[in-house]
Design a protein around this motif. Sequence first.
Motif, PDB file in Angstrom:
ATOM      1  N   TRP A 230       0.850  -1.161   0.098  1.00 22.48           N
ATOM      2  CA  TRP A 230       0.089  -0.305  -0.058  1.00 22.48           C
ATOM      3  C   TRP A 230       1.095   1.320  -0.176  1.00 22.48           C
ATOM      4  CZ3 TRP A 230      -4.553  -0.359  -1.620  1.00 22.48           C
ATOM      5  CH2 TRP A 230      -5.687  -1.734  -1.322  1.00 22.48           C
ATOM      6  N   ASN A 231       0.435   2.392  -0.660  1.00 17.78           N
ATOM      7  CA  ASN A 231       1.213   3.398  -0.936  1.00 17.78           C
ATOM      8  C   ASN A 231       0.277   4.659  -1.020  1.00 17.78           C
ATOM      9  OD1 ASN A 231       3.545   4.871  -1.829  1.00 17.78           O
ATOM     10  ND2 ASN A 231       2.978   5.292  -3.704  1.00 17.78           N
ATOM     11  N   LEU A 232      -0.358   4.646   0.289  1.00 15.57           N
ATOM     12  CA  LEU A 232      -1.338   5.864   0.459  1.00 15.57           C
ATOM     13  C   LEU A 232      -1.124   7.069   1.526  1.00 15.57           C
ATOM     14  CD1 LEU A 232      -4.240   3.057   1.146  1.00 15.57           C
ATOM     15  CD2 LEU A 232      -3.643   4.220  -1.011  1.00 15.57           C
ATOM     16  N   ASP A 233      -0.187   7.102   1.965  1.00 14.67           N
ATOM     17  CA  ASP A 233       0.404   8.187   2.719  1.00 14.67           C
ATOM     18  C   ASP A 233       1.389   8.864   2.038  1.00 14.67           C
ATOM     19  OD1 ASP A 233       0.921  10.132   4.821  1.00 14.67           O
ATOM     20  OD2 ASP A 233       1.809   8.463   6.254  1.00 14.67           O
ATOM     21  N   THR A 234       1.175   9.658   0.970  1.00 16.24           N
ATOM     22  CA  THR A 234       1.892  10.377   0.024  1.00 16.24           C
ATOM     23  C   THR A 234       1.586  11.740  -0.117  1.00 16.24           C
ATOM     24  OG1 THR A 234       0.509   9.716  -1.759  1.00 16.24           O
ATOM     25  CG2 THR A 234       2.043   8.228  -1.167  1.00 16.24           C
ATOM     26  N   PRO A 235       2.330  12.387  -0.620  1.00 19.35           N
ATOM     27  CA  PRO A 235       1.881  13.993  -1.041  1.00 19.35           C
ATOM     28  C   PRO A 235       0.799  13.949  -2.106  1.00 19.35           C
ATOM     29  CG  PRO A 235       4.441  13.677  -0.920  1.00 19.35           C
ATOM     30  CD  PRO A 235       3.809  12.300  -0.967  1.00 19.35           C
ATOM     31  N   LYS A 408     -15.150  18.049   5.898  1.00 14.55           N
ATOM     32  CA  LYS A 408     -16.054  18.637   6.883  1.00 14.55           C
ATOM     33  C   LYS A 408     -15.087  19.411   7.892  1.00 14.55           C
ATOM     34  CE  LYS A 408     -19.959  15.731   6.836  1.00 14.55           C
ATOM     35  NZ  LYS A 408     -21.108  15.031   7.600  1.00 14.55           N
ATOM     36  N   GLY A 409     -13.986  19.534   7.511  1.00 13.51           N
ATOM     37  CA  GLY A 409     -12.880  20.120   8.470  1.00 13.51           C
ATOM     38  C   GLY A 409     -12.555  19.775   9.773  1.00 13.51           C
ATOM     39  N   LYS A 410     -12.785  18.288   9.814  1.00 13.81           N
ATOM     40  CA  LYS A 410     -12.662  17.247  11.079  1.00 13.81           C
ATOM     41  C   LYS A 410     -11.347  16.689  11.275  1.00 13.81           C
ATOM     42  CE  LYS A 410     -17.668  16.567  11.759  1.00 13.81           C
ATOM     43  NZ  LYS A 410     -18.856  15.353  11.884  1.00 13.81           N
ATOM     44  N   GLN A 411     -10.630  16.891   9.864  1.00 10.39           N
ATOM     45  CA  GLN A 411      -9.269  16.061   9.836  1.00 10.39           C
ATOM     46  C   GLN A 411      -8.754  16.710   9.030  1.00 10.39           C
ATOM     47  OE1 GLN A 411      -7.529  13.997  11.421  1.00 10.39           O
ATOM     48  NE2 GLN A 411      -7.775  11.897  10.790  1.00 10.39           N
ATOM     49  N   THR A 412      -7.209  16.887   9.147  1.00  9.55           N
ATOM     50  CA  THR A 412      -6.316  17.435   8.061  1.00  9.55           C
ATOM     51  C   THR A 412      -6.173  16.312   7.119  1.00  9.55           C
ATOM     52  OG1 THR A 412      -4.291  16.525   9.096  1.00  9.55           O
ATOM     53  CG2 THR A 412      -5.270  18.839   9.795  1.00  9.55           C
ATOM     54  N   ALA A 413      -5.850  16.714   5.777  1.00  6.23           N
ATOM     55  CA  ALA A 413      -5.321  15.737   4.689  1.00  6.23           C
ATOM     56  C   ALA A 413      -4.275  14.962   5.112  1.00  6.23           C
ATOM     57  CB  ALA A 413      -5.361  16.593   3.412  1.00  6.23           C
ATOM     58  N   ALA A 414      -3.202  15.551   5.698  1.00  9.30           N
ATOM     59  CA  ALA A 414      -2.155  14.873   6.275  1.00  9.30           C
ATOM     60  C   ALA A 414      -2.291  13.695   7.016  1.00  9.30           C
ATOM     61  CB  ALA A 414      -1.044  15.693   6.882  1.00  9.30           C
ATOM     62  N   ALA A 416      -5.141  12.291   7.721  1.00  2.98           N
ATOM     63  CA  ALA A 416      -6.232  11.406   6.905  1.00  2.98           C
ATOM     64  C   ALA A 416      -5.300  10.495   6.071  1.00  2.98           C
ATOM     65  CB  ALA A 416      -7.046  12.186   6.165  1.00  2.98           C
ATOM     66  N   ALA A 417      -4.169  11.015   5.521  1.00  5.45           N
ATOM     67  CA  ALA A 417      -3.464   9.925   4.432  1.00  5.45           C
ATOM     68  C   ALA A 417      -2.938   9.030   5.448  1.00  5.45           C
ATOM     69  CB  ALA A 417      -2.519  10.719   3.920  1.00  5.45           C
ATOM     70  N   ALA A 418      -2.058   9.509   6.526  1.00  4.45           N
ATOM     71  CA  ALA A 418      -1.418   8.494   7.426  1.00  4.45           C
ATOM     72  C   ALA A 418      -2.646   7.518   8.120  1.00  4.45           C
ATOM     73  CB  ALA A 418      -0.778   9.418   8.704  1.00  4.45           C
ATOM     74  N   ALA A 419      -3.912   8.000   8.309  1.00  6.53           N
ATOM     75  CA  ALA A 419      -4.711   6.871   9.036  1.00  6.53           C
ATOM     76  C   ALA A 419      -5.050   6.203   7.859  1.00  6.53           C
ATOM     77  CB  ALA A 419      -6.022   7.813   9.344  1.00  6.53           C
ATOM     78  N   ILE A 420      -5.222   6.366   6.619  1.00  8.62           N
ATOM     79  CA  ILE A 420      -5.593   5.442   5.592  1.00  8.62           C
ATOM     80  C   ILE A 420      -4.470   4.341   5.434  1.00  8.62           C
ATOM     81  CG2 ILE A 420      -5.961   5.200   3.054  1.00  8.62           C
ATOM     82  CD1 ILE A 420      -7.091   8.159   3.156  1.00  8.62           C
ATOM     83  N   GLN A 421      -3.357   4.955   5.421  1.00  7.30           N
ATOM     84  CA  GLN A 421      -2.213   3.916   5.140  1.00  7.30           C
ATOM     85  C   GLN A 421      -1.945   2.979   6.239  1.00  7.30           C
ATOM     86  OE1 GLN A 421       0.083   3.913   2.542  1.00  7.30           O
ATOM     87  NE2 GLN A 421       1.403   2.139   3.501  1.00  7.30           N
TER      88      GLN A 421
END
Length: 432
Positions: A230-235, A408-414, A416-421
């Motif tokens: 998996w390669n999801l925590d990326t710029p 919805k502004g409840k999480q930053t993209a960065a 979120a990406a780490a959580a997804i990974q």
Amino acid sequence: MPHLSRRTALRLTAGMALGAALPLAGCGREDDAAATSGAKKVDTSPATGTVNVWAAQGDADVLGKVLTPFKAANPDLAVQTTLIPNAEYYTKLQAAVAAGKGPDLAQFFPESQAQFLDSSTLLPVPDDLVDPGRFFKSLWDAGVVNDVAYTVPWYAYTYALVYRSDLAKKAGVEAPTTWAGMEPFLKGLQSAGAAHALGADIGWDIFNGQDVAMYAWQAGGSLVTSDSKWNLDTPQMIDALDYNASFFTAGTADTGGPTFLDAQPYFVSGRTASMITGPWVIGQLDTAAKKSGWTASHVATAPLSAGASSSVSFSAGGTWGVLADSGNPDAAWKLVRHLAEPTTQVAQYKAYGSLPAVVSAWGDPVIKGQPLLDAFFTQLKNTRAFPQVGTWQQVATRLGKEMEAVAKGKQTAAKAAAAIQAYAESVGTGRK
């Protein structure tokens, strides 16, 4: 309020909606190439015996009509078709396969079929059964694992931009070709009277996860590495999440709706003025407007905007595979070969609106004469297959959940990406 699964709603409405459009003047590695399987060739003699076919209700509802010429040419073959509600289809198929009571031939969905792409479940596509080059490449690729093809494409769809051409003309804006052009375009639609320019459903599910994956590709990312990790925590994933959220933070989309089934009424009424969606919507708009010809005078389509890398979208639709324990694989493959013929795919479009997976079939006048489908044809030539890993549906659903939190502004993209990974690594890839 519970969010209605877009898979269920889409499969129930897609084909009929495209059919209604006729009066208008429907892995291992992400880059697997089309491959031969080394399987036994299928001759041209008539099929005999019995073939049991399972398919999801929707596009398959008209199989009896579409297969009339095949049945006439193969009088000693009995085709027994079982149609199963879409929401139950994969569950029942998995149970039947596990019990050794599966059909000879089964329908699959290229965007979510990875769990079945294994020689213990499906037979490899026989040599020379069909020419892989006849299909949209990503649709063929979706059935290929380790250079072995397990499914043959049947019908196709992807996403493109559908927008109110009357409001765009009033605002003096044209469909954007880049991410940077999206906000000015959407703001223009709002200046022409739309309450919100983009109708975007963010109630999380697998489909919204697919949206984020598409944006990550457009930003230049990949979902898995060359060695299937998996390669999801990326710029690029962060850019994708931020891009999607920008519609809401800029006020051009509303986190409160529309939900999937509200999209067309919102669009017709002017509560929204654009959608990033599939081709089935085209045939639903006259009904929503309660006026024949409304779509032709109010709607335009365009390929998706490009991010830093491309304007790529994803490939989806329907495919066919023959089960490994089929009692009549020869006849099943002959049926698949017939379904993959351009003339059969045109017949399927006429009967239900299912858009062909065979590129040449789009040249038939009945399809070529639908100008609002042109953008989808262009986009289908610029698509990718989702990762051929068994846990993709789980990961895509988690992508959708994180996407909603960012929007919805409840999480930053960065974050979120780490959580997804982290989640993807916890479930793995489903590989043996």
